[in-house]
Write an enzyme that holds these catalytic residues in place. Structure first.
Site, short mmCIF file in Angstrom:
data_model
loop_
_atom_site.label_atom_id
_atom_site.label_comp_id
_atom_site.label_asym_id
_atom_site.label_seq_id
_atom_site.Cartn_x
_atom_site.Cartn_y
_atom_site.Cartn_z
N HIS A 86 0.85 -1.19 0.00
CA HIS A 86 0.00 0.00 0.00
C HIS A 86 0.88 1.24 0.00
CE1 HIS A 86 -2.45 3.14 2.25
NE2 HIS A 86 -3.13 2.93 1.15
N SER A 87 0.57 2.19 -0.90
CA SER A 87 1.26 3.48 -0.94
C SER A 87 2.77 3.27 -1.13
CB SER A 87 0.95 4.25 0.35
OG SER A 87 1.41 5.57 0.28
N LEU A 88 3.58 3.81 -0.22
CA LEU A 88 5.04 3.68 -0.34
C LEU A 88 5.48 2.22 -0.28
CD1 LEU A 88 7.80 5.14 -0.52
CD2 LEU A 88 7.81 5.21 1.99
#
Length: 686
Positions: free
Chosen positions: A336-338
């Site tokens: 998720h995300s980074l």
């Protein structure tokens, strides 16, 4: 409490025994104490786990310690110590209790179990009362509270009330009474049946920036628990036939935490010294979350992050295999995300098998950020400098050492100016497109890589990568799905001219995206072609109702505008036309033809884009990054989110953990690799 299967409805209360009736022993159920924000909450084990605990309790009383795996093997219960311990991650130890008697709490009206020893006293008093039909039994709890058994239906717990003289106070039944219940079947609590024992696939989930992963500031463990629970409900809803045939068990999701390891390096102390005292909370929030992005772009802390992620996934995999020796399924990863960027960089730098290495290298020749860990000889061969391989081999030069070389180092090795410039240019180009780090190797080959709300496309662009070679694929992972929160397509009205007739239509403009962090991947592979991402079907089929209503109203408004414009055009032409009888018939035919075209336009034009989309979608070549299949997938917006895209931007980035559509796509793609499909294909899926 995990909601793996529909909770059992509480059974009807047992009938009141007759005077001198037969006593039946209470059926115990096991609970554990969950502490959240200093508040205790007693949560029941699943029916399956409670039965196993009770069986082990009856068989292992004389043993030193009996350990029972619960919650799908993610927690161990030590019976002798009455403790529940997390297996795969760090978590506070929870108290475990074998519960038979309960009283209603003061604050939230939840039932709280009595201690096991006092429950035995209550059960003994109840047995005597039922057998001898002698009620009004009064017992005193260890905390000097009074419990009175009036009859089988009415049992009350009283707080002690102190008199004016505290020294001589005795417990009385004055005070606010609390209800007492015997047996878990008589209290309002949902008890799940339990998780399937068969595990078909393992998925590691890596979080993004900061210690909190959603809008409620929950940890990665809590968010992954939600994701796992949703997956169990989706399996029951969409893979029921395969479950009945015992082809499908469940998918295990395990969280991977790297944030705590990064911030335990002492960097927080260094930041604290230089942080200004103003807007203290905001600055600490930034230090704890936003700065993770800058840490990852630092070669020092990037190494710490990738080492932590890789070692943690290898540790979890090894531990999982030790506890599940019969597991034969595959392993996938999700970020998720980074976290998705960390996994992408890690996967691009995995070593492929010798037979696959040649094909992977083909894509890396034109994709500077996706080169993987190349040996020095391969680099020199690619630069057409193979004659210098012996020189570098003599100096024991590996890839990491090569990237640390300066012009003086190469000159000392006797490399001429021309080859020297080629090597230095290659080193500088690699340094610009990816953080210099020694990427560890995973002990397994992931089946699929899922990216949720991912900034991979943006980071590659910032690193100077303009295009991903269509022939490139991740060295050890053949599947890649980039999933992001809803987009809508902004349109503008245009006048189209067909066979002399004008009609009002729409053309798509830029997409409206609620997740401010997510970026697409496919336009980097096919930059010359504009096309929309794949729309994920709703888990109940079709599109969400408000989206269908919006499309219907849009088509209706276009039809009305086209008809109105056609009528005005005919009226204007009849008003301004010269009265020439010879031309009247021809003009009428032309008008009728044009009018027919105008009338047909609104009927056919709005229907053409979906038809064209269905025909063109399979023809779009998005490269081999996902085995030739589409990569970008977009969720459907919820009705309330369509009102204000800015208001729901942050929530849009954190919505994936409880998204049924996201979970269903993950399950569908995982089980598709095993030849198992949904019970019924969802409308709109391809």
């Amino acid at each position: 409490m995990s909601a793996q299967e529909p909770p059992r409805p509480p059974p009807a209360e047992p009938p009141e025994p007759e005077p001198g009736g037969r006593y039946e022993a209470v059926v115990p159920h096991w609970f554990y104490c969950k502490v959240t924000d200093s508040r205790e909450r007693w949560v029941p084990f699943s029916a399956q786990d409670s039965e196993r605990l009770e069986e082990a309790h009856g068989a292992g009383k004389d043993q030193e310690d009996v350990v029972v795996a619960t919650s799908g093997g993610r927690y161990d219960v030590h019976l002798r110590r009455r403790q529940r311990v997390a297996v795969y991650w760090e978590e506070e130890v929870s108290e475990v209790r074998r519960c038979t008697w309960f009283y209603k709490g003061d604050k939230d009206n939840k039932y709280i179990p009595y201690s096991e020893s006092f429950s035995e006293e209550l059960e003994e008093a109840y047995m005597i009362a039922v057998t001898l039909d002698e009620w009004k039994k009064k017992l005193e709890s260890p905390s000097r509270e009074v419990i009175i058994l009036h009859n089988p239906k009415l049992m009350v717990h009283y707080h002690p009330v102190a008199s004016s003289d505290d020294w001589v106070s005795t417990p009385t039944e004055q005070g606010r009474p609390r209800t007492v219940k015997r047996g878990v079947e008589n209290i309002a609590v949902e008890i799940p049946n339990g998780e399937p024992l068969q595990i078909d696939h393992l998925v590691f989930v890596v979080h993004g920036i900061g210690p909190a992963c959603d809008i409620r500031f929950r940890s990665i463990v809590q968010c992954v628990n939600d994701f796992r629970n949703v997956s169990l409900s989706m399996l029951q809803a969409h893979f029921r036939k395969a479950q009945e045939q015992q082809q499908v068990g469940r998918v295990e999701f395990l969280p991977v935490n790297w944030h705590s390891s990064l911030h335990s390096t002492g960097v927080d102390v260094d930041l604290e010294r230089i942080t200004l005292p103003s807007i203290n909370r905001l600055r600490h929030f930034i230090n704890d979350t936003i700065l993770d992005v800058f840490f990852y772009n630092s070669s020092t802390y990037c190494q710490t992050i990738v080492d932590t992620v890789a070692s943690e996934m290898n540790r979890l995999h090894q531990l999982f295999m030790q506890r599940n020796p019969l597991f034969k399924g595959g392993v996938s990863i999700a970020g998720h995300s980074l976290g998705s960027l960390i996994l992408f960089d890690l996967l691009t730098n995995q070593k492929a098998d010798p037979e696959e290495d040649e094909h992977s290298a083909q894509g890396s020749r034109t994709t500077s950020s996706n080169g993987g860990i190349e040996e020095v000889k391969e680099i020199l061969k690619k630069l057409e400098l193979s004659e210098y391989c012996d020189v570098f081999e003599k100096e024991k030069m590996d890839r990491q050492a090569l990237f640390l070389c300066t012009e003086n180092n190469l000159k000392e090795m006797g490399i001429p100016l021309g080859p020297r410039m080629k090597i230095l240019h290659y080193i500088s180009s690699k340094a610009d497109t990816q953080v210099s780090a020694n990427y560890p190797q995973l002990n397994y080959k992931p089946t699929i890589f899922f990216a949720f709300g991912s900034p991979i496309g943006m980071f590659l662009t910032v690193r100077g990568v303009k295009r991903i070679d269509p022939n490139y694929s991740l060295p050890t992972c053949k599947g890649f799905f980039n999933i992001f929160h809803p987009v809508g397509i902004r349109t503008r009205a245009v006048l189209r001219e067909t066979r002399g007739a004008r009609a009002l239509g729409t053309v798509p403009l830029s997409p409206v995206q609620f997740d401010p962090v997510a970026y697409r991947i496919e336009p980097m592979i096919v930059p010359d072609l504009e096309f929309e991402p794949m729309l994920l079907p709703h888990h109940k089929g079709r599109k969400r109702m408000h989206l269908e209503l919006k499309e219907g109203l849009t088509r209706m408004s276009v039809d009305l505008k086209n008809n109105l414009l056609g009528s005005l055009r005919v009226a204007w032409q009849s008003f301004t036309r010269a009265p020439v009888p010879a031309l009247e018939a021809a003009s009428t035919d032309t008008e009728a033809e044009a009018e027919t075209g105008t009338e047909k336009q609104p009927d056919t034009k709005p229907e053409e884009p979906p038809a064209a989309g269905k025909e063109e979608a399979p023809l779009i070549n998005v490269g081999r990054l996902n085995g030739g299949n589409r990569i970008d997938y977009v969720l459907q917006e919820k009705p309330i989110e369509s009102f204000n895209e800015y208001l729901f931007a942050l929530q849009g980035h954190l919505c994936y953990w409880e998204s049924e559509d996201t979970v269903l796509l993950v399950l569908k793609e995982i089980y598709q690799t095993q030849g198992i499909t949904l019970d019924q294909p969802l409308q709109g899926s391809q």
